[in-house]
Design an enzyme around this catalytic site. Structure first.
Site, mmCIF file in Angstrom:
data_model
loop_
_atom_site.group_PDB
_atom_site.id
_atom_site.type_symbol
_atom_site.label_atom_id
_atom_site.label_comp_id
_atom_site.label_asym_id
_atom_site.label_seq_id
_atom_site.Cartn_x
_atom_site.Cartn_y
_atom_site.Cartn_z
ATOM 1 N N HIS A 143 0.831 -1.208 0.000
ATOM 2 C CA HIS A 143 0.000 0.000 0.000
ATOM 3 C C HIS A 143 0.865 1.258 0.000
ATOM 4 O O HIS A 143 0.624 2.188 -0.785
ATOM 5 C CB HIS A 143 -0.899 -0.013 1.244
ATOM 6 C CG HIS A 143 -1.699 1.239 1.426
ATOM 7 N ND1 HIS A 143 -2.990 1.382 0.946
ATOM 8 C CD2 HIS A 143 -1.394 2.419 2.026
ATOM 9 C CE1 HIS A 143 -3.435 2.592 1.248
ATOM 10 N NE2 HIS A 143 -2.484 3.248 1.910
ATOM 11 N N GLU A 144 1.873 1.310 0.857
ATOM 12 C CA GLU A 144 2.686 2.513 0.961
ATOM 13 C C GLU A 144 3.578 2.717 -0.255
ATOM 14 O O GLU A 144 3.735 3.838 -0.751
ATOM 15 C CB GLU A 144 3.520 2.469 2.247
ATOM 16 C CG GLU A 144 2.689 2.574 3.506
ATOM 17 C CD GLU A 144 1.801 3.815 3.521
ATOM 18 O OE1 GLU A 144 2.267 4.901 3.124
ATOM 19 O OE2 GLU A 144 0.626 3.702 3.903
ATOM 20 N N HIS A 147 1.781 4.393 -3.095
ATOM 21 C CA HIS A 147 1.679 5.853 -3.083
ATOM 22 C C HIS A 147 2.817 6.483 -3.881
ATOM 23 O O HIS A 147 2.621 7.452 -4.613
ATOM 24 C CB HIS A 147 1.727 6.377 -1.641
ATOM 25 C CG HIS A 147 0.428 6.298 -0.907
ATOM 26 N ND1 HIS A 147 -0.746 6.846 -1.395
ATOM 27 C CD2 HIS A 147 0.111 5.742 0.301
ATOM 28 C CE1 HIS A 147 -1.725 6.629 -0.520
ATOM 29 N NE2 HIS A 147 -1.230 5.959 0.506
ATOM 30 N N GLU A 206 -5.857 7.057 -1.246
ATOM 31 C CA GLU A 206 -5.781 5.889 -0.380
ATOM 32 C C GLU A 206 -6.464 4.682 -1.027
ATOM 33 O O GLU A 206 -5.954 3.562 -0.977
ATOM 34 C CB GLU A 206 -6.414 6.187 0.982
ATOM 35 C CG GLU A 206 -5.689 7.234 1.798
ATOM 36 C CD GLU A 206 -4.282 6.826 2.200
ATOM 37 O OE1 GLU A 206 -3.951 5.629 2.069
ATOM 38 O OE2 GLU A 206 -3.513 7.682 2.636
#
Length: 274
Positions: A143-144, A147, A206
């Site tokens: 997920h990070e 970004h 997100e």
């Protein structure tokens, strides 16, 4: 007003010449969403490296070698998957200048993790109990990292430039050392990043990172189904109070789980068990 500002800025930037030829509406990997990107990625990476060095210096870094090894192992496995995905999509150029780092910071109160442009990743020890194991760490890591791969920070900074449409905006876009550029970077990532405060992204970003993260972790050999359980555990961490930093602008719990489950069939197409 929003449209007129955008047209004005775009026209002004064109007059500057080839130095800003990279300014364009780019497409995000995996989701193919169109996004505004005014800042050269090399500039984003340079500022991130400087900020990240401050974070690591501030630390303190964890001395738990087992946990440190796990974070680095998962990070490098996700990194390999990301590089493979970008190569298959003919987008390896977007990773130029990346110098990946994965560090675990000793902080038992901040339930958080983040990744800056250039592959600069930080986990806080407080998030590991929520991860439970390596699979949970992969959910967060995917997920990070997403970004950064989606250039969400660049997009947020570009929106800041757009809001200032005019000659000053051009100066911001051209100068990587101007006070205005630094201010925009601080707005995008948090002026207090060295103290563990990284500003959350928008709910749109997100949700996009959720989907991209599932693909990356699946390619890395982690079953994306575990993401649903992870986010349920993360929801429970709040205990009905204000959510931890990691979730402060994330979609509602029910919406997130529903969206993840809906995207799982697509993510499973990339799953290759270890």
């Amino acid at each position: 007003m929003w449209i007129s500002k955008k047209i004005f800025l775009f026209s002004a930037l064109l007059l500057v010449g080839s130095s800003l030829s990279i300014v364009a509406c780019k497409r995000v990997a995996v989701t193919n969403r169109s996004q505004l990107s005014l800042i050269p990625e090399s500039q984003m990476i340079a500022m991130s490296s400087e900020q990240y060095a401050q974070v690591i210096k501030q630390g303190p870094l964890s001395t738990n070698q087992t946990q440190v090894a796990m974070v680095k192992r998962v990070g490098n496995t996700i990194k390999t998957a990301v590089e493979k995905y970008m190569a298959e999509q003919g987008r390896s150029k977007e990773l130029e200048g990346y110098n990946w780092e994965f560090n675990l910071i000793q902080n038992d109160t901040t339930v958080n993790a983040w990744c800056m442009p250039g592959g600069k990743v930080a986990f806080y020890t407080a998030i590991l109990p929520v991860c439970v194991d390596e699979n949970g760490v992969a959910v967060v890591m995917g997920h990070e990292v997403a970004h950064a791969i989606a250039h969400h920070g660049n997009e947020r900074m570009s929106q800041g430039i757009l809001a200032q449409a005019g000659g000053e905006a051009i100066d911001i876009a051209l100068s990587n050392k101007s006070a205005a550029t630094r201010q925009l970077f601080d707005v995008a990532y948090g002026a207090g990043a060295q103290y563990g405060v990284i500003l959350p992204f928008s709910r749109k970003h997100e949700s996009e990172a959720d989907k991209m993260g599932l693909v990356f972790m699946a390619m890395a050999g982690y079953d994306p189904h575990v993401a649903v359980d992870f986010w349920k555990r993360m929801s429970a961490v709040s205990g009905g109070q204000a959510p931890p930093e990691f979730m402060s602008t994330h979609p509602s719990d029910a919406r997130r789980v529903a969206d993840l489950e809906a995207f799982l069939p697509e993510a499973m197409k990339y799953y290759k068990p270890k």
